[in-house]
Design a protein around this motif. Sequence first.
Motif, short mmCIF file in Angstrom:
data_model
loop_
_atom_site.label_atom_id
_atom_site.label_comp_id
_atom_site.label_asym_id
_atom_site.label_seq_id
_atom_site.Cartn_x
_atom_site.Cartn_y
_atom_site.Cartn_z
N GLU A 18 24.76 39.94 -23.37
CA GLU A 18 23.40 40.48 -23.28
C GLU A 18 23.07 40.93 -21.85
N GLU A 19 23.67 40.24 -20.86
CA GLU A 19 23.46 40.64 -19.46
C GLU A 19 24.12 41.98 -19.19
N LEU A 75 23.80 48.01 -18.58
CA LEU A 75 24.22 49.34 -19.02
C LEU A 75 23.02 50.19 -19.42
N ARG A 76 22.04 49.59 -20.07
CA ARG A 76 20.84 50.33 -20.46
C ARG A 76 20.08 50.82 -19.22
N ASP A 77 19.92 49.93 -18.23
CA ASP A 77 19.21 50.33 -17.01
C ASP A 77 19.96 51.45 -16.30
N PHE A 78 21.29 51.34 -16.27
CA PHE A 78 22.10 52.34 -15.57
C PHE A 78 22.00 53.71 -16.25
N THR A 79 22.18 53.75 -17.56
CA THR A 79 22.20 55.05 -18.27
C THR A 79 20.84 55.72 -18.27
N ASP A 118 37.49 36.06 -7.26
CA ASP A 118 36.26 36.26 -6.51
C ASP A 118 35.97 37.75 -6.36
N THR A 119 34.70 38.12 -6.41
CA THR A 119 34.36 39.53 -6.35
C THR A 119 32.94 39.73 -5.86
N ALA A 120 32.70 40.90 -5.27
CA ALA A 120 31.35 41.30 -4.89
C ALA A 120 30.65 42.06 -6.00
N ALA A 121 31.35 42.27 -7.13
CA ALA A 121 30.71 42.90 -8.29
C ALA A 121 29.69 41.94 -8.90
N ARG A 122 28.69 42.52 -9.58
CA ARG A 122 27.63 41.69 -10.14
C ARG A 122 27.94 41.19 -11.54
N LEU A 123 28.88 41.87 -12.23
CA LEU A 123 29.21 41.51 -13.60
C LEU A 123 30.72 41.43 -13.77
N ARG A 124 31.17 40.60 -14.73
CA ARG A 124 32.60 40.46 -15.01
C ARG A 124 32.84 40.66 -16.51
N ILE A 125 33.86 41.46 -16.84
CA ILE A 125 34.29 41.60 -18.22
C ILE A 125 35.77 41.22 -18.29
#
Length: 760
Positions: free
Chosen positions: A500-501, A506-510, A732-739
Motif C-alpha cells: 500500500e505504501e 506511484l499514484r503521487d508520482f504519476t 542499505d540504501t538511500a532509496a525510500r522504498l524497497r521491492i
Amino acid sequence: MPSSSPVQHSSAEHEMVVVANRLPVDSRTLPDGATEWVTSPGGLVTAMESVMRTVDSGAWVGWAGAPGEAPAPFEADGMSLYPVRLEQEDVERYYEGYSNATLWPLYHDVIVDPEFHRGWWDSYLAANRRFAEAAAPVAAPGGTIWVHDYQLQLVPRMIRDKRSDVRIGFFNHIPFPSVELFSQLPKRNSILRGLLGADLLGFQRESDTLNFVAAVRKLLGYHVDGTTISVPGIGAAPVREVQARTFPISIDSATVSELTEDSAIRARAEELRRDLGDPERIVLGVDRLDYTKGIRHRLKAWGELLDDGSIDPHDTVMIQVATPSRERVEAYRQLRDEVELTVGRINGEHAPLGRPAVSYQHHSFDRREMTALFMAADVVLVTALRDGMNLVAKEYVASRPDLQGVLVLSEFAGAADELRAAVLVNPHDIDELKAAILRALAMPAEEQEEAMRSLRHQVMENDVQAWAHDFLQQLEAMHTPAGDTAPAVLLTGDANSAPEEVEVALRDFTAMPRLLIASDFDGVLAPIVDDRDAVVPDGEALAALRELSDLPGVAVALVSGRSLADLDRHTTMPSSVVLVGSHGAEVGALPPWMQAEVLDKSALAMTPQKEEQLAEITRTLRRIARAHPGTEVETKPTAAVLHTRSAKGRGGLNATEAALEYAMTLPEVTVTPGKEVVEFAVVHTSKGAAIEALSRASAADAWLYLGDDVTDESVFAELGEHDLGLKVGGGDTAARLRIADTDAVREVLQRLLHLRADER
C-alpha cells in the motif's frame, strides 16, 4: 540490574555509537521464563559503562552472547542496544577461530602459536560486515562511531564506505605486534586498510602505536609523518589523513575507591582473612584464565619459593582467581588443566592442615567481592607475559586508600608505562619474579605508603572518564575528509516496503505533469546470471517501458554499467527510450523533443593520454584476472571492468581486493565497486549525474528510478521532494522504498503504465 524496554526511537539518531563484539549486558532467564538483562563482566564494559551515562543519545552495537536470532533492539540503563546476530558457526570461526586462535596469539607475541585457516577469515569478514551494517544506520548525521578491539578491525572501513558523514574512531585494547610478527598474518593488508577507515586510531602503549605506523609504512607504502598517515582514496577519491595516537585506558577509579568506604565490604575483607586462617600475608593474583597472563610462570615461582623454604605456608597464603575464559578453544582447555594440576601439586606438597598454600578460584567475582579481595591482599601479582593494559593493576591501586599493599607488575603490561612506582618485573625470568615477590612481602609500611601514594595519584587523576574525554576530544578535532557526503541510509536489511505504501507513492508520482522514468538493467529488468552474454530481460517489463515512452509527458531511460552497444543489443528499445551506458559515459540517440544541448558531452571526450591510461589499466586488470580463474575483464570506450561473478572458490574476493589495492595508485580514475564488479573509468561519470542531466533535458517535474546496485546509490542520493527511488533487493540504501525482484519491477512498471494512462 539494568532495566530494559524495546527501543522506541527511529534509526540514525544517536550522537555516539559504540561498536564492540559484545553488548554491555548478558541475558538471564528467570524461573517464569522471562528474560532479564544484567551488566556483563569485562574490561571494556567496565570502562565504557560510566562514559555512556554522560552521553545525551548513546547506542551500543554488539552480540548479545547467544548464537541464533538476535533480540530486537532494546534500551537498558538509558542506552539503546542493537544486538547483532551470530550463528553458532560464526562463534566457532569468527570469534573462537580467527579472533582468538589467530589474532590473539599473534598480537601477544606468539606465546601460543597462531592458527591460520582461510575459512576463519571468511567468517571474520562476514561477521565484521554484519556489525558494520548494524552500526551505520543508527548514527545521527555528523555523529561519532567508536569501534572497539581486535575482533572488529575491518568495521571502520566498512562503515566509512556507508557513512562518510560520521567521525569514526577505533581503539585497540590489546597490544599491536611488531611489523615482523604482523607480517606473518594472511590478509594483513586487509586488516590495515580496515583499520585505516577510522579517523583516529587509539592504542594502549606508545610502542603499539609505533608498531602500527611501521606496518602501514612497510606493508602498504603509505606516506607517514610522525603518527599521521596519508591514506589514498580509491581512484580519484581524495587523500585522507588518519591519526594514530596513544591513549592508555583506565578505570572508574572514584567509584572503586568509594566502595572501600562501604562497611559491608570492609567486613567482608576481614572475613576473607579469617577464612584463610588469619595469615600474616595474603598474595593475590586476579586474571582471566589466559596463557598471556603468566599464571603458569607465577605458580612456578610460588612453588619454588615454597620448595626452598623462602615462604612459610603457615604464614603466607596465595589466592589465585582465574576467571573462566574461552574454554571451547583448545589452548585454553590445556591451560586450565595445567594450572589445576600445578595448584594440586603445590597444595599436596605444602598446604598445612586446614589451609591451602594456594587458594584457587576458577570463577568470576562481582565488583564488591573483588574490592574486598583487593583490600585483604598485602601483595597483588600482575605478571602478564604480554598485556595491552591490565586494569586489575589499576583496580588494586584504587582499592587501597589506606596507602598499604604492594603491586608487583610485569613490564610487559601496558600499565607498567604509567605505574612506575610498582615493583616492576620480567615474568619470563623466574628468578627475578621470585625475588620481586620476596621484596614485596618484606616491604616496610612506610615504603609501601610512598609507592602507593604515587600509584594512586596516577590512577585517580587519569580515570576512564579522562581517557574517553581525551579520545573523543581528539576525534572531534579531526578534520572531516573532503569530498561528497554519503547519502543518509533510509532503508536497511531485506524487508520490502508495504504494497500500500508503494501504491500511494506511484499514484503521487504519476500525478505530476512531466515524468522521467529510468531503470538499471542487470538485477532490475533482467535477473543476474553468471554469463553476462546469456542475460534474458523480462519481456513484459521492457514492453511496459516502451508503452510508457509513447505516453505524452513521459520520458524513459535505461541507465546501465554495460556498454551502450551491449545494452542496445540486449534490449532492442525504440528511439523513444534513451539508452545510457558505462554508468553515464555513453549516451545514445535522444528523442527530438529532448533538449540535447543540456547534456554536456565535453567531459566525456577521450584524449590520447586517457586512451593510454585506459590501456594500462586494462593490462593490469587482465594480469589480476589471470591470477584468479573465472574472473574476466570487459573493455568499454572509457572504462575497463573486472567481473568476478564466475570466479572459482575464493578467487572473487581475492581479485576484488587486488583490484581495489591497485585503484589506490590511480588518483585520476573513477573507481566504482559494484556487485561482483569493479569498474575503472578514465572519464568521471556516474548514474546520478546522468539522471540529473536527463531530468533537465526532459524538463521533468519528477523522476523515478529503479536500481539494485551500489552504483545506483548515486541516483538515490539525488532524490528530490517529488522524485521516487525504488531499491530492488536487499541492502542499505538511500532509496525510500524497497521491492523484491525483477517480478516486482515488472508489476511496478505495469502499474505506472496503468496509472499514467488513466491520468490522461
